[in-house]
Design an enzyme around this catalytic site. Structure first.
Site, PDB file in Angstrom:
ATOM      1  CD  GLU A   1     -19.353  16.959 -31.180  1.00 14.14           C
ATOM      2  OE1 GLU A   1     -19.425  17.978 -31.583  1.00 14.14           O
ATOM      3  OE2 GLU A   1     -18.450  16.024 -31.293  1.00 14.14           O
TER       4      GLU A   1
HETATM    5  C1  ACM Z   1     -17.003  18.655 -27.570  1.00 13.82           C
HETATM    6  O1  ACM Z   1     -16.644  19.554 -28.037  1.00 13.82           O
HETATM    7  N1  ACM Z   1     -17.713  17.883 -28.339  1.00 13.82           N
HETATM    8  C2  ACM Z   1     -16.984  18.195 -26.017  1.00 13.82           C
END
Ligand code: ACM
Length: 679
Positions: free
Chosen positions: A312
């Protein structure tokens, strides 16, 4: 004869899972040989081999058996006569530390005369002792273990739980009892998510400003970390630390803004979601820092694997930096994915230099990474298969996110060979090491974490340990319920916490509130975040926090409805369904004064109304089903309105028996085909 039948029926009721031992995970091979070993006050254990791990495990076993049975066991001292349980570990020396691929196999033979647990290594002894304790159940003559021959070994070598201590700090006691639970269901990895935008949770002596400024004082000292690692190792559990970089790093920048892409100052982030700050991949000082920090952590955490996160990264700060733009141009990096790959390659070299194998989320997958890297797939099962075909080892987490508040059956159905074992080459299949349940902690804290991890994680543990053929959902639920009760002997609070939280909300009227709590569930997925303003300061003390992720009352009701629709002449089922619906229909009236008179409960007034409305429609639909008549159109039109989902759910809960009422509603109109999916 009649008496004998009655006794058998009673036994089945007491243990809750028929006369099969309520084991979870179910063993690779089990034969019930008849008879039972009585567990009485003279019960003794004797252990040979296996070094300190086995000696300590035997001592813990005695303590747990005493607690679980209420028996006063003989004090330590010279034994007279043969032990009730003989442990024979082939390996004589100390087991060292748990490691990937360790031998966890064991055989357990129980006869009315005694039990023998054999294992090549200490790790198998640990697993077998859990099996024994799980089989201690009340029988016709008292506490006993059924006579069995069990030969057992795991299907996958990597069976873990991610615990997020970053978003909400989890005190050491919580971590330790989580480890007890993991060991009980034969898991062998604690993936410890230690750094987040909202908190830097591990002491660095090299860079103390990390925890001093990045944690609100809530972090683990290195001594505490060592204590947890030792505690885990004693239970055959590896601790894999995660230091999530280059995103999810705001808390690092509070004390060390020089690591960030954009100049600070930074403060600890109190909000959830994907944040903009990211490490600066262009600056040499960042790698110097990471080399020293990860080196320190590589010494602190003995496991062979070190997780660098990598998930992310939205690239917003990278896109806002002229230095980053110039760097990308100079290095010929086409986009931010390439830039992150460049960063990962540098980090990989650092991790390797410190003697560790690097692990990361599936965003890190890139052909340039060394093939020793382990990819953890969270975004989709396909990426795991792709990684395995490219030569990377992988661990599946997609499908095992327990923070999503999904039923155990949903997780249970997910195969670690996500793509289907038959479609993968044998070499790729061998690279899929197993899986990890993930307990992300936006909406979970030390008080509620047990009820989100347990008991559902036990079903996931079975998926990782047991043969693939072990897949009967109703059998799983029967054993899961027994396992849930058993886990509480370890001090886990997933059941007691429920009552305590309801008492906080409703005082002496908590039993009434429980009628509502039993039939609602937290919104599935991440929809809770859309129902209000949440930060890391938001108390998690509402009904949504007490409510169980999966209502067993609603699940059983749904099964009753399906059975009735399959055979509408079943009078017994009908009365049970009618009684339940009638009780729920009256809930709004019974709870009104409680809910309206309480600042903590007032938000539930519309929810109780929804419960009553749904139950009312269900009752009427049941009437049509009983009569065998098709409901008239005006009733249908009016009921559709009553069944409408509310536009807003500020309480973040939903009525768990809604799908069953919808089934009755359809059946009242002559549609009796069975539903496509689970519940
Ligand atoms: C995640 O759930 N961002 C690894």
């Amino acid at each position: 004869m009649a008496l004998g039948v009655a006794v058998v029926a009673l036994v089945a009721t007491v243990t809750g899972a028929g006369d099969r031992p309520p084991l979870m995970p179910w063993p690779a091979s089990i034969e019930q040989t008849g008879g039972e070993l009585a567990i009485g006050p003279g019960f003794r254990v004797r252990a040979e081999g296996g070094g300190r791990v086995v000696a300590r495990a035997a001592a813990r076993f005695e303590g747990r058996l005493a607690r679980q049975t209420g028996l006063v066991l003989p004090p330590p001292g010279p034994a007279t006569g043969p032990p009730a349980l003989a442990i024979r570990c082939e390996a004589s020396g100390d087991a060292g530390l748990p490691h990937l691929g360790m031998d966890e196999s064991y055989t357990l033979e129980v006869t009315p005369e005694g039990a023998v647990l054999r294992a090549p290594e200490a790790w198998g002894v640990l697993r077998g002792l859990e099996t024994f304790l799980q089989m201690v159940t009340p029988g016709a003559e008292g506490l006993r273990v059924p006579a069995v021959v069990i030969e057992d070994a795991p299907r996958f070598p990597w069976r873990g739980l991610l615990l997020d201590s970053g978003r909400h700090f989890m005190p050491i006691e919580v971590v330790e009892r989580t480890l007890d639970g993991l060991a009980a269901v034969k898991m062998n990895v604690l993936h410890w998510h230690l750094t987040e935008d909202q908190g830097f949770r591990v002491e660095s002596r090299r860079y103390p400003r990390l925890q001093e400024l990045g944690s609100d004082g809530r972090y683990y000292t290195q001594d505490e970390i060592r204590r947890v690692i030792a505690y885990a190792a004693d239970r055959g559990i590896r601790v894999v630390p995660e230091f999530d970089i280059p995103g999810h790093t705001t808390s690092w920048f509070v004390g060390h803004p020089e690591l960030a892409t954009l100049p600070g100052p930074y403060t600890i982030d109190r909000h959830w979601g994907i944040r903009d700050p990211a490490m600066d991949p262009t600056r040499e000082g960042v790698y110097t820092f990471l080399d020293a920090f990860l080196g320190e952590m590589a010494s602190l955490f003995p496991d062979e694997f070190l997780h660098i996160g990598g998930d992310e990264v939205n690239g917003n700060h990278w896109d806002a930096s002229e230095a980053v733009a110039a760097f990308k141009k100079e290095k010929g990096l086409a986009d931010n994915h390439d830039l992150q790959a460049h960063f990962n390659a540098r980090v990989s070299a650092i991790v390797t230099a410190h003697g560790k194998q690097m692990m990361g989320w599936d965003e890190i997958l890139h052909p340039d990474l060394p093939r020793e890297t382990v990819v953890q797939s969270w975004r989709g099962a396909e990426s795991l298969a792709r990684a395995a075909e490219q030569g990377f080892r992988g661990v599946l987490s997609n499908g095992y996110y327990v923070d999503l508040m999904q039923p155990a059956a949903r997780h249970y159905a997910v195969e670690p060979y996500a793509k289907g074992a038959d479609e993968l080459s044998a070499a790729a299949r061998a690279r899929i090491l197993g899986g990890e349940a993930c307990m992300w902690a936006e909406y979970v804290n030390a008080e509620t974490v047990d009820s989100r991890v347990w008991p559902r994680t036990a079903a996931i543990a079975e998926r990782f340990w047991s043969p693939r053929e072990v897949s009967d959902v109703e059998d799983m639920y029967a054993r899961l319920e027994a396992t849930s009760r058993w886990l509480e002997w370890l001090g886990l609070e997933h059941r007691t916490g429920y009552r305590r939280m309801l008492q906080r909300l409703a005082g002496e009227r908590h039993e009434e509130l429980r009628e509502l709590a039993d039939v609602v569930e937290p919104l599935e997925g991440y929809r809770r975040g859309d129902t209000g303003e949440y930060t890391s300061f938001t108390p998690l003390n509402r009904l949504v926090d007490a409510a169980r992720p999966e209502s067993q009352v609603a699940r059983r009701f749904s099964l009753d409805v399906e059975a009735l629709l399959a055979d509408p002449d079943r009078a017994a089922g009908r009365e049970e369904i009618r009684a339940r619906l009638a009780a729920w229909q009256g809930l709004e009236g019974r709870l009104r004064s409680l809910l309206e008179g309480s600042g903590m409960l007032r938000e539930l007034v519309p929810l109780a109304a929804e419960v009553s409305r749904l139950a009312g429609v269900g009752l009427e639909a049941l009437g049509f089903v009983e009569e065998g008549s098709v409901a008239p159109e005006p009733w249908r039109a009016q009921s559709v309105l009553l069944l409408e989902e509310p536009d807003e759910r500020p309480h973040a809960l939903e009525v768990a028996f809604r799908p069953a009422v919808l089934r009755l509603f359809d059946a009242a109109q002559g549609e009796t085909s069975s539903p496509g999916g689970q519940r």
